[in-house]
Design an enzyme around this catalytic site. Structure first.
Site, PDB file in Angstrom:
ATOM      1  N   LYS A   1      13.275  20.575 -25.436  1.00 46.52           N
ATOM      2  CA  LYS A   1      12.851  20.506 -26.841  1.00 46.52           C
ATOM      3  C   LYS A   1      12.593  21.911 -27.409  1.00 46.52           C
ATOM      4  O   LYS A   1      13.035  22.244 -28.516  1.00 46.52           O
ATOM      5  CB  LYS A   1      11.587  19.652 -26.944  1.00 46.52           C
ATOM      6  CG  LYS A   1      10.878  19.728 -28.266  1.00 46.52           C
ATOM      7  CD  LYS A   1      11.750  19.189 -29.387  1.00 46.52           C
ATOM      8  CE  LYS A   1      11.176  19.542 -30.742  1.00 46.52           C
ATOM      9  NZ  LYS A   1      10.652  18.425 -31.453  1.00 46.52           N
TER      10      LYS A   1
ATOM     11  N   CYS B   1       7.883  23.068 -36.806  1.00 46.63           N
ATOM     12  CA  CYS B   1       8.672  23.018 -35.567  1.00 46.63           C
ATOM     13  C   CYS B   1       9.277  24.382 -35.249  1.00 46.63           C
ATOM     14  O   CYS B   1       8.866  25.059 -34.313  1.00 46.63           O
ATOM     15  CB  CYS B   1       9.774  21.985 -35.700  1.00 46.63           C
ATOM     16  SG  CYS B   1       9.153  20.412 -36.302  1.00 46.63           S
TER      17      CYS B   1
HETATM   18  N1  SAJ Z   1      16.692  26.786 -42.472  1.00 46.53           N
HETATM   19  C1  SAJ Z   1      17.357  27.935 -42.923  1.00 46.53           C
HETATM   20  N2  SAJ Z   1      18.713  27.988 -42.793  1.00 46.53           N
HETATM   21  C2  SAJ Z   1      19.433  26.958 -42.275  1.00 46.53           C
HETATM   22  C3  SAJ Z   1      18.755  25.806 -41.815  1.00 46.53           C
HETATM   23  C4  SAJ Z   1      17.373  25.746 -41.938  1.00 46.53           C
HETATM   24  O1  SAJ Z   1      16.737  28.888 -43.397  1.00 46.53           O
HETATM   25  O2  SAJ Z   1      20.661  27.074 -42.213  1.00 46.53           O
HETATM   26  C5  SAJ Z   1      15.224  26.721 -42.580  1.00 46.53           C
HETATM   27  C6  SAJ Z   1      14.711  25.593 -43.480  1.00 46.53           C
HETATM   28  O3  SAJ Z   1      14.733  25.967 -44.830  1.00 46.53           O
HETATM   29  C7  SAJ Z   1      13.314  25.405 -42.933  1.00 46.53           C
HETATM   30  C8  SAJ Z   1      13.484  25.689 -41.440  1.00 46.53           C
HETATM   31  O4  SAJ Z   1      14.693  26.391 -41.300  1.00 46.53           O
HETATM   32  O5  SAJ Z   1      12.418  26.365 -43.496  1.00 46.53           O
HETATM   33  C9  SAJ Z   1      13.520  24.451 -40.560  1.00 46.53           C
HETATM   34  O6  SAJ Z   1      14.306  23.429 -41.157  1.00 46.53           O
HETATM   35  P1  SAJ Z   1      15.319  22.508 -40.318  1.00 46.53           P
HETATM   36  O7  SAJ Z   1      15.899  21.526 -41.252  1.00 46.53           O
HETATM   37  O8  SAJ Z   1      16.239  23.349 -39.546  1.00 46.53           O
HETATM   38  O9  SAJ Z   1      14.417  21.796 -39.212  1.00 46.53           O
HETATM   39  P2  SAJ Z   1      13.015  20.998 -39.196  1.00 46.53           P
HETATM   40  O10 SAJ Z   1      11.938  21.985 -38.848  1.00 46.53           O
HETATM   41  O11 SAJ Z   1      12.800  20.172 -40.402  1.00 46.53           O
HETATM   42  O12 SAJ Z   1      13.277  20.021 -37.944  1.00 46.53           O
HETATM   43  C10 SAJ Z   1      13.597  20.606 -36.684  1.00 46.53           C
HETATM   44  C11 SAJ Z   1      14.842  19.907 -36.115  1.00 46.53           C
HETATM   45  N3  SAJ Z   1      15.325  20.661 -34.966  1.00 46.53           N
HETATM   46  C12 SAJ Z   1      16.618  21.046 -34.856  1.00 46.53           C
HETATM   47  O13 SAJ Z   1      17.441  20.815 -35.715  1.00 46.53           O
HETATM   48  C13 SAJ Z   1      17.002  21.751 -33.602  1.00 46.53           C
HETATM   49  C14 SAJ Z   1      14.490  18.474 -35.728  1.00 46.53           C
HETATM   50  O14 SAJ Z   1      15.590  17.839 -35.077  1.00 46.53           O
HETATM   51  C15 SAJ Z   1      13.283  18.461 -34.797  1.00 46.53           C
HETATM   52  O15 SAJ Z   1      12.910  17.141 -34.405  1.00 46.53           O
HETATM   53  C16 SAJ Z   1      12.130  19.065 -35.549  1.00 46.53           C
HETATM   54  O16 SAJ Z   1      12.484  20.442 -35.825  1.00 46.53           O
HETATM   55  C17 SAJ Z   1      10.879  18.983 -34.705  1.00 46.53           C
HETATM   56  O17 SAJ Z   1      10.037  18.101 -34.977  1.00 46.53           O
HETATM   57  O18 SAJ Z   1      10.748  19.730 -33.720  1.00 46.53           O
END
Ligand code: SAJ
Length: 401
Positions: free
Chosen positions: A206, A260
């Protein structure tokens, strides 16, 4: 024998959807939370968090009589721990909630019960839970033993209900029988594959998933700052580089937020500070990106007398109301303190935030000298570009690319 009763400890973004889902699958579920308001809300068939379709699921689970909420655990066949695991000041994991959930369920354990830790946890936490149980209930050994396993949640906020069922799950027990018991349990309600490993690998898996994404976003964020320095459009650059069959660069943004990606990589760094150099640097790059955006806005604002700066978005990512660890929120707060003028925020998913002036999108754009795009909310994608023409635009998230 299929377990019948489940006790889910922690009714937040993971615990509540999990408890409701299990209730609609025919289990008798008790959800436990330390907050009386949460318990009352759920028992009334309502919800205290925003997640698509969760309200319908909770209403139906409570209405069927299969889901109840309480401040204290009761005996059950399976206990699921879904409490927060934040970090303390110096990025040290805070395991107090896991410990207190373990202590709360211990008096209710019977031989053969299964305890599952779903909270994202540093390597070794599931063993810590098992050791705590063994210490408090030493008679639960051998033929009278309980089973302890880790199964990290992996759902994406905004898609939780679908992903809870469809995602593959990684299950790792503190020993073989614990792994087997937990795999059998998840197979009763998950349509994705349930894959067995040991507890430490499940924990690290994870942390690895979120560190992988954080590191990839850090690469994109570093590129955005490089492009600014070298006079290029980062969105065009990434679009072109991604035409290579083995390149897939993510989107730069205002930084990385949420509970996360902005947290979990630190658990790895804390476990192996001298070795986890790339993971630490990625965290620093992503945190640094928010400061970089602030500096750019302050520099532009210094060229105006009494400027109006408009921040578009406060949430940690598009189309949600979640402000946890949000870089956009931190940027808006920092600008409010630093800019000699007026700072307005537009956030379609919340109505108020203390210390910030939240206003309507069109009113804000009319008044703006500087527009800082921080989150790609759908409302911003629809903005008429003509409204931005006479403004200084700093588009950190690429919504107007
Ligand atoms: N972000 C960027 N650029 C991108 C993608 C995301 O800047 O190309 C930023 C988003 O704006 C945000 C952050 O990253 O600030 C996180 O967003 P996210 O959509 O990537 O992820 P989370 O935090 O909402 O959810 C993540 C997920 N993990 C992965 O995709 C590996 C989810 O599957 C997990 O269950 C979750 O963390 C968790 O609970 O750990």
């Amino acid at each position: 024998m299929r377990p019948k009763t489940i006790c889910v400890i922690g009714l937040g973004y993971i615990g509540l959807p999990t408890a409701s889902l299990l209730a609609t699958k025919g289990y008798s579920v008790l959800g436990v939370d330390v907050a009386p308001s949460v318990v009352e809300t759920i028992n009334a068939g309502d919800i205290h968090i925003v997640e698509p379709e969760l309200d319908i699921l909770v209403r139906s689970a409570v209405g069927s009589g299969n889901l109840r909420a309480s401040l204290t655990p009761e005996p059950a066949d399976v206990f699921v721990i879904a409490v927060p695991t934040p970090f303390k000041g110096d990025h040290e994991p805070e395991l107090a909630y896991v410990d207190s959930a373990t202590d709360a369920l211990c008096p209710h354990l019977s031989p053969g019960d299964l305890v599952i830790l779903e909270s994202t946890s540093p390597v070794g936490t599931t063993e810590r839970v098992a050791a705590r149980i063994a210490q408090k209930r030493p008679e639960l050994t051998e033929a009278d033993r309980v089973f302890v396993a880790h199964c990290p949640e992996r759902v994406l906020p905004g898609h939780i209900l679908r992903e809870l069922i469809e995602n593959d799950r990684i299950v790792g027990g503190v020993d073989g029988p614990s792994t087997d018991a937990a795999v059998r349990f998840y197979e009763t309600f998950v349509s994705g594959e349930v894959i067995a490993t040991n507890a430490r690998t499940a924990e690290m898996c994870k942390l690895t998933e979120n560190s992988y994404r954080d590191t990839n976003i850090a690469f994109a964020n570093e590129l955005s700052m490089l492009c600014h320095e070298l006079g290029m459009n980062v969105w065009e650059l990434i679009r072109l580089a991604n035409r290579h069959p083995r390149v897939d660069i993510l989107n730069p943004g205002a930084g990385v937020g949420g509970h996360c990606l902005a947290v979990d990589p630190w658990f790895i760094v804390h476990s192996a500070p001298d070795t986890a150099r790339l993971i630490r640097t990625a965290r620093e790059v992503n945190d640094g990106k928010a400061h970089w955006v602030v500096d750019r806005v302050v520099e532009k604002a210094s060229r105006f007398r009494d400027p109006v700066v408009v921040c578009l978005g406060l949430a940690y990512k598009p189309d949600i109301d979640d402000l946890r660890e949000s870089p956009a929120l931190e940027i808006a707060k920092a600008l409010t303190a630093k800019v000699d003028g007026t700072v307005l925020a537009v956030e379609p998913n919340i109505t108020a935030y203390e210390g910030l002036e939240i206003t309507d999108l069109h009113d804000a754009l009319e008044r703006a000298d500087i527009v800082v795009a921080l989150v790609s909310h759908r409302e911003f994608k629809r903005v008429d570009r003509a409204l931005l023409q006479a403004k200084v635009l700093i588009d950190a998230c690429g919504v107007f690319r």
